[in-house]
Write a protein that holds these residues in place. Sequence first.
Motif, PDB file in Angstrom:
ATOM      1  N   ASP A   1     -28.410 -34.027   5.498  1.00 26.63           N
ATOM      2  CA  ASP A   1     -28.429 -32.574   5.671  1.00 26.63           C
ATOM      3  C   ASP A   1     -27.055 -31.961   5.404  1.00 26.63           C
ATOM      4  N   ALA A   2     -26.011 -32.589   5.927  1.00 26.28           N
ATOM      5  CA  ALA A   2     -24.655 -32.050   5.752  1.00 26.28           C
ATOM      6  C   ALA A   2     -24.242 -32.052   4.280  1.00 26.28           C
ATOM      7  N   LEU A   3     -24.665 -33.074   3.542  1.00 27.18           N
ATOM      8  CA  LEU A   3     -24.311 -33.159   2.117  1.00 27.18           C
ATOM      9  C   LEU A   3     -25.299 -32.415   1.224  1.00 27.18           C
ATOM     10  N   ASP A   4     -26.445 -32.026   1.787  1.00 29.23           N
ATOM     11  CA  ASP A   4     -27.467 -31.291   1.057  1.00 29.23           C
ATOM     12  C   ASP A   4     -27.915 -32.033  -0.204  1.00 29.23           C
ATOM     13  N   VAL A   5     -28.176 -33.348  -0.057  1.00 25.10           N
ATOM     14  CA  VAL A   5     -28.676 -34.123  -1.200  1.00 25.10           C
ATOM     15  C   VAL A   5     -30.192 -34.136  -1.191  1.00 25.10           C
ATOM     16  N   ASP A   6     -30.766 -34.238  -2.371  1.00 25.26           N
ATOM     17  CA  ASP A   6     -32.225 -34.251  -2.515  1.00 25.26           C
ATOM     18  C   ASP A   6     -32.836 -35.416  -1.753  1.00 25.26           C
TER      19      ASP A   6
ATOM     20  N   ALA B   1     -15.145 -33.899   1.294  1.00 28.34           N
ATOM     21  CA  ALA B   1     -14.506 -34.508   0.121  1.00 28.34           C
ATOM     22  C   ALA B   1     -15.543 -35.121  -0.827  1.00 28.34           C
ATOM     23  N   SER B   2     -16.787 -35.253  -0.380  1.00 29.97           N
ATOM     24  CA  SER B   2     -17.851 -35.830  -1.209  1.00 29.97           C
ATOM     25  C   SER B   2     -18.570 -34.796  -2.065  1.00 29.97           C
ATOM     26  N   PHE B   3     -18.429 -33.519  -1.741  1.00 33.07           N
ATOM     27  CA  PHE B   3     -19.173 -32.479  -2.444  1.00 33.07           C
ATOM     28  C   PHE B   3     -18.898 -32.465  -3.945  1.00 33.07           C
ATOM     29  N   GLY B   4     -17.658 -32.610  -4.337  1.00 37.16           N
ATOM     30  CA  GLY B   4     -17.320 -32.567  -5.760  1.00 37.16           C
ATOM     31  C   GLY B   4     -18.002 -33.669  -6.550  1.00 37.16           C
ATOM     32  N   ALA B   5     -18.009 -34.885  -6.010  1.00 35.59           N
ATOM     33  CA  ALA B   5     -18.645 -36.005  -6.705  1.00 35.59           C
ATOM     34  C   ALA B   5     -20.159 -35.805  -6.787  1.00 35.59           C
ATOM     35  N   ILE B   6     -20.760 -35.359  -5.702  1.00 32.55           N
ATOM     36  CA  ILE B   6     -22.212 -35.117  -5.705  1.00 32.55           C
ATOM     37  C   ILE B   6     -22.562 -34.048  -6.736  1.00 32.55           C
ATOM     38  N   ASP B   7     -21.820 -32.951  -6.749  1.00 33.51           N
ATOM     39  CA  ASP B   7     -22.051 -31.894  -7.741  1.00 33.51           C
ATOM     40  C   ASP B   7     -21.907 -32.427  -9.166  1.00 33.51           C
ATOM     41  N   TYR B   8     -20.874 -33.230  -9.386  1.00 34.59           N
ATOM     42  CA  TYR B   8     -20.620 -33.780 -10.725  1.00 34.59           C
ATOM     43  C   TYR B   8     -21.840 -34.541 -11.241  1.00 34.59           C
ATOM     44  N   PHE B   9     -22.368 -35.472 -10.432  1.00 33.20           N
ATOM     45  CA  PHE B   9     -23.486 -36.300 -10.883  1.00 33.20           C
ATOM     46  C   PHE B   9     -24.798 -35.522 -10.934  1.00 33.20           C
ATOM     47  N   GLU B  10     -24.995 -34.582 -10.027  1.00 35.54           N
ATOM     48  CA  GLU B  10     -26.196 -33.749 -10.090  1.00 35.54           C
ATOM     49  C   GLU B  10     -26.209 -32.917 -11.370  1.00 35.54           C
TER      50      GLU B  10
ATOM     51  N   SER C   1     -17.589 -41.820 -16.971  1.00 33.00           N
ATOM     52  CA  SER C   1     -19.034 -41.748 -16.728  1.00 33.00           C
ATOM     53  C   SER C   1     -19.869 -41.999 -17.980  1.00 33.00           C
ATOM     54  N   ARG C   2     -19.247 -41.956 -19.140  1.00 33.35           N
ATOM     55  CA  ARG C   2     -19.995 -42.166 -20.385  1.00 33.35           C
ATOM     56  C   ARG C   2     -20.633 -43.566 -20.390  1.00 33.35           C
ATOM     57  N   GLY C   3     -21.962 -43.606 -20.501  1.00 31.47           N
ATOM     58  CA  GLY C   3     -22.695 -44.871 -20.569  1.00 31.47           C
ATOM     59  C   GLY C   3     -23.032 -45.492 -19.228  1.00 31.47           C
ATOM     60  N   ALA C   4     -22.686 -44.826 -18.139  1.00 33.31           N
ATOM     61  CA  ALA C   4     -22.975 -45.378 -16.812  1.00 33.31           C
ATOM     62  C   ALA C   4     -24.458 -45.235 -16.484  1.00 33.31           C
ATOM     63  N   ILE C   5     -25.022 -46.263 -15.847  1.00 37.22           N
ATOM     64  CA  ILE C   5     -26.422 -46.173 -15.414  1.00 37.22           C
ATOM     65  C   ILE C   5     -26.536 -45.381 -14.127  1.00 37.22           C
ATOM     66  N   GLY C   6     -25.416 -45.238 -13.417  1.00 34.22           N
ATOM     67  CA  GLY C   6     -25.441 -44.503 -12.166  1.00 34.22           C
ATOM     68  C   GLY C   6     -24.126 -44.608 -11.437  1.00 34.22           C
ATOM     69  N   ALA C   7     -24.093 -43.993 -10.256  1.00 35.40           N
ATOM     70  CA  ALA C   7     -22.848 -43.949  -9.482  1.00 35.40           C
ATOM     71  C   ALA C   7     -23.127 -44.099  -7.996  1.00 35.40           C
ATOM     72  N   VAL C   8     -22.164 -44.694  -7.339  1.00 29.63           N
ATOM     73  CA  VAL C   8     -22.119 -44.723  -5.882  1.00 29.63           C
ATOM     74  C   VAL C   8     -21.143 -43.634  -5.466  1.00 29.63           C
ATOM     75  N   VAL C   9     -21.604 -42.670  -4.679  1.00 28.98           N
ATOM     76  CA  VAL C   9     -20.700 -41.684  -4.103  1.00 28.98           C
ATOM     77  C   VAL C   9     -20.352 -42.205  -2.715  1.00 28.98           C
ATOM     78  N   LEU C  10     -19.132 -42.663  -2.572  1.00 25.35           N
ATOM     79  CA  LEU C  10     -18.669 -43.183  -1.289  1.00 25.35           C
ATOM     80  C   LEU C  10     -18.206 -42.012  -0.442  1.00 25.35           C
ATOM     81  N   ALA C  11     -18.632 -41.996   0.810  1.00 22.43           N
ATOM     82  CA  ALA C  11     -18.320 -40.874   1.699  1.00 22.43           C
ATOM     83  C   ALA C  11     -17.668 -41.377   2.984  1.00 22.43           C
ATOM     84  N   ASP C  12     -16.922 -40.497   3.607  1.00 22.94           N
ATOM     85  CA  ASP C  12     -16.224 -40.765   4.862  1.00 22.94           C
ATOM     86  C   ASP C  12     -16.607 -39.640   5.819  1.00 22.94           C
ATOM     87  N   THR C  13     -17.222 -39.966   6.957  1.00 26.04           N
ATOM     88  CA  THR C  13     -17.696 -38.921   7.870  1.00 26.04           C
ATOM     89  C   THR C  13     -16.560 -38.107   8.465  1.00 26.04           C
TER      90      THR C  13
END
Length: 193
Positions: free
Chosen positions: A152-157, A117-126, A100-112
């Motif tokens: 709503d399920a992922l509770d993202v801003d 399984a997406s919560f960890g990645a979302i928390d990491y970037f937040e 992640s060092r120097g990244a302008i951003g990230a795509v969190v890919l999710a599977d319904t």
Amino acid sequence: MSSGRSDGGPRLALKILVAGGFGVGKTTLVASVSEIRPLRTEEYLTDAGVGVDDTSGVEAKTTTTVAMDFGRITLRDGVVIYLFGTPGQDRFWFMWNELSRGAIGAVVLADTRRLTASFGAIDYFEQRRIPFIVAVNCFDGAYQYSLAEIRDALDVDPHVPVLTCDARRRESAKEVLITLIEHAASLSAAASS
């Protein structure tokens, strides 16, 4: 992000992460959009991972990324996008800090089928204040939820873009990357004003 090279290298280099849980399609997304044959660090799943790796919902998966995937896209005017797919299993997350060092951003890919399984990645970037978007990979046979239900399920801003994609399709993957770059640029502009 770097710029202004006189040695023939890229004028502007953008680093983007493709992250998410195990088996969500990170390797597939990087491969579908990369102009070069992507570097992959795939290894076969073995009995050693039984009880360690959660393969529920992806029982047919036979390989996993153990370090990263790497791809590249060259745009006009010397702009280059470097794509780094992160490993999805918890035991390889120690690599995320370096990737992640120097990244302008990230795509969190999710599977319904396995949205948690997406919560960890979302928390990491937040927690690290790295701009990210959520791209829901539409797997064949998976139940389709509305984007509002997924948000709503992922509770993202509310300002975090949530969209659907098909990681196998180049055009779909490009739309995901464009959405991320626009989101990161708007956050950067807002922070500097």
